[in-house]
Design an enzyme around this catalytic site. Structure first.
Site, mmCIF file in Angstrom:
data_model
loop_
_atom_site.group_PDB
_atom_site.id
_atom_site.type_symbol
_atom_site.label_atom_id
_atom_site.label_comp_id
_atom_site.label_asym_id
_atom_site.label_seq_id
_atom_site.Cartn_x
_atom_site.Cartn_y
_atom_site.Cartn_z
ATOM 1 N N ASP A 147 0.852 -1.187 0.000
ATOM 2 C CA ASP A 147 0.000 0.000 0.000
ATOM 3 C C ASP A 147 0.889 1.239 0.000
ATOM 4 O O ASP A 147 2.032 1.198 0.465
ATOM 5 C CB ASP A 147 -0.889 0.042 1.250
ATOM 6 C CG ASP A 147 -1.915 -1.077 1.300
ATOM 7 O OD1 ASP A 147 -2.362 -1.522 0.222
ATOM 8 O OD2 ASP A 147 -2.271 -1.495 2.412
ATOM 9 N N ASP A 191 -1.346 -2.013 -4.510
ATOM 10 C CA ASP A 191 -2.620 -2.159 -3.814
ATOM 11 C C ASP A 191 -3.146 -0.769 -3.469
ATOM 12 O O ASP A 191 -3.033 0.145 -4.267
ATOM 13 C CB ASP A 191 -2.442 -3.066 -2.590
ATOM 14 C CG ASP A 191 -3.750 -3.704 -2.116
ATOM 15 O OD1 ASP A 191 -4.815 -3.371 -2.661
ATOM 16 O OD2 ASP A 191 -3.700 -4.530 -1.194
ATOM 17 N N ASP A 229 -5.356 3.006 2.634
ATOM 18 C CA ASP A 229 -6.218 1.999 3.248
ATOM 19 C C ASP A 229 -6.263 2.218 4.757
ATOM 20 O O ASP A 229 -5.222 2.393 5.405
ATOM 21 C CB ASP A 229 -5.715 0.585 2.954
ATOM 22 C CG ASP A 229 -6.036 0.146 1.524
ATOM 23 O OD1 ASP A 229 -6.631 0.939 0.769
ATOM 24 O OD2 ASP A 229 -5.686 -0.994 1.170
ATOM 25 N N ARG A 261 -13.124 2.176 -5.169
ATOM 26 C CA ARG A 261 -12.840 2.448 -3.750
ATOM 27 C C ARG A 261 -12.584 3.928 -3.485
ATOM 28 O O ARG A 261 -11.476 4.346 -3.183
ATOM 29 C CB ARG A 261 -11.657 1.611 -3.253
ATOM 30 C CG ARG A 261 -11.839 0.117 -3.424
ATOM 31 C CD ARG A 261 -10.639 -0.644 -2.901
ATOM 32 N NE ARG A 261 -10.805 -2.094 -3.086
ATOM 33 C CZ ARG A 261 -9.904 -3.006 -2.743
ATOM 34 N NH1 ARG A 261 -8.757 -2.618 -2.199
ATOM 35 N NH2 ARG A 261 -10.136 -4.292 -2.942
#
Length: 302
Positions: A115, A138, A142, A195
């Site tokens: 991430d 990714d 997050d 997302r």
């Protein structure tokens, strides 16, 4: 009626106001100051950066040039990580695990192998502001595992698929319910895939004055989450808002004041808990101009 103690501005004034107290959830629970008035130190290598951001002592860490790295560098509590003009993190990301009072601002992240920014294990009071994210593996940002009181503002995501996950698993409700309270405002989701955010369990999550362009979907509320989506501009977005997604059960979602240009029909259902802080809304018609001019690294004073 919505009132404000921190009016959103555009142009040069936005550059200055971005460095003031955060708007949104990061202003709660005592606020978020990062390293505060600690004497700044400048780092130019991965090893120096990793050392400077470790531990819990207050620190203001300025990143200069391009730092090449891999994996995840751990960020301790009471840190401001600030990019000088052109500062780039190439190949790795930053992870917060139980960290408190952290500001990450004015950095470009590219080609990360996990991430770009991972916030987990009950990290609280975090600001992610005026960063740029592109071409990573990714998530760009997050947030998971009971982290709370976070503001994600004035960032740009482009050339990347998975943008911002909030809550990592449908099975983590016992830890996440009552937590994961995040404000997303004035972000530029510039051709990114999904997302923006994808939400589980949190209520209320606040998504306002963001600009969405050419995305698969915008905001998804799942797993009993509650998301308020207001005064955003969705431009050529297939599914602007979703209630339930990819096998996850539905949350609730209230959408109001949004502008939909060449986009699909928004989904909405139920009600959302009250927003506890003051804020000011731009009209959705002004969002494209202010966000494209002001979001991302290099759009604030170094």
């Amino acid at each position: 009626m919505i009132t404000s103690t921190a009016v959103v501005t555009t142009g040069a004034n936005a550059e200055l106001s971005a460095q003031a107290a955060p708007i949104g959830w990061a202003s709660q629970n005592g606020g978020t100051q990062g390293g505060g008035g600690a004497t700044p130190i400048t780092v130019t290598s991965a090893s120096a950066l990793s050392s400077a951001i470790s531990g819990t002592s207050a620190a203001v860490v300025r990143v200069s040039g391009t730092i090449s790295c891999s994996g995840m560098l751990k960020v301790g509590s009471n840190k401001s990580i600030l990019g000088n003009a052109g500062a780039t993190i190439d190949g790795c990301g930053l992870t917060l695990s139980g960290s408190k009072n952290v500001v990450i601002r004015n950095l470009s992240f590219r080609d990360w192998d996990d991430d770009a920014i991972n916030i987990e294990k009950a990290s609280t009071n975090v600001v992610v502001d005026h960063n740029t994210f592109t071409n990573g593996y990714d998530g760009a940002v997050d947030i998971k595992r009971a982290s709370d009181y976070i503001t994600v503002s004035w960032n740009r995501v482009h050339g990347h698929g998975k943008s911002m996950l909030l809550g990592h698993s449908d099975d983590n409700g016992s830890q996440d319910t009552g937590k994961l309270r995040v404000t997303y405002h004035h972000n530029y989701f510039d051709g990114s895939g999904t997302r923006h955010p994808r939400v589980r369990f949190a209520n209320p999550v606040h998504v306002f004055n963001n600009y969405y362009r050419d995305n698969e979907y915008g905001v998804a509320s799942t797993c009993n989450a509650g998301v308020l989506v207001e005064n955003n501009h969705f431009d050529n977005v297939d599914e602007p808002t979703l209630v339930g997604y990819a096998g996850s059960p539905a949350g609730t979602l209230v959408q109001r004041g949004n502008l939909f240009t060449g986009s699909g029909s928004p989904e909405a259902s139920g009600s959302v808990a009250k927003i506890p802080y003051s804020y000011s809304l731009e009209p959705a018609s002004a969002v494209k101009g202010s966000v494209t001019a002001g979001a991302g690294a290099g759009k604030i004073l170094p």
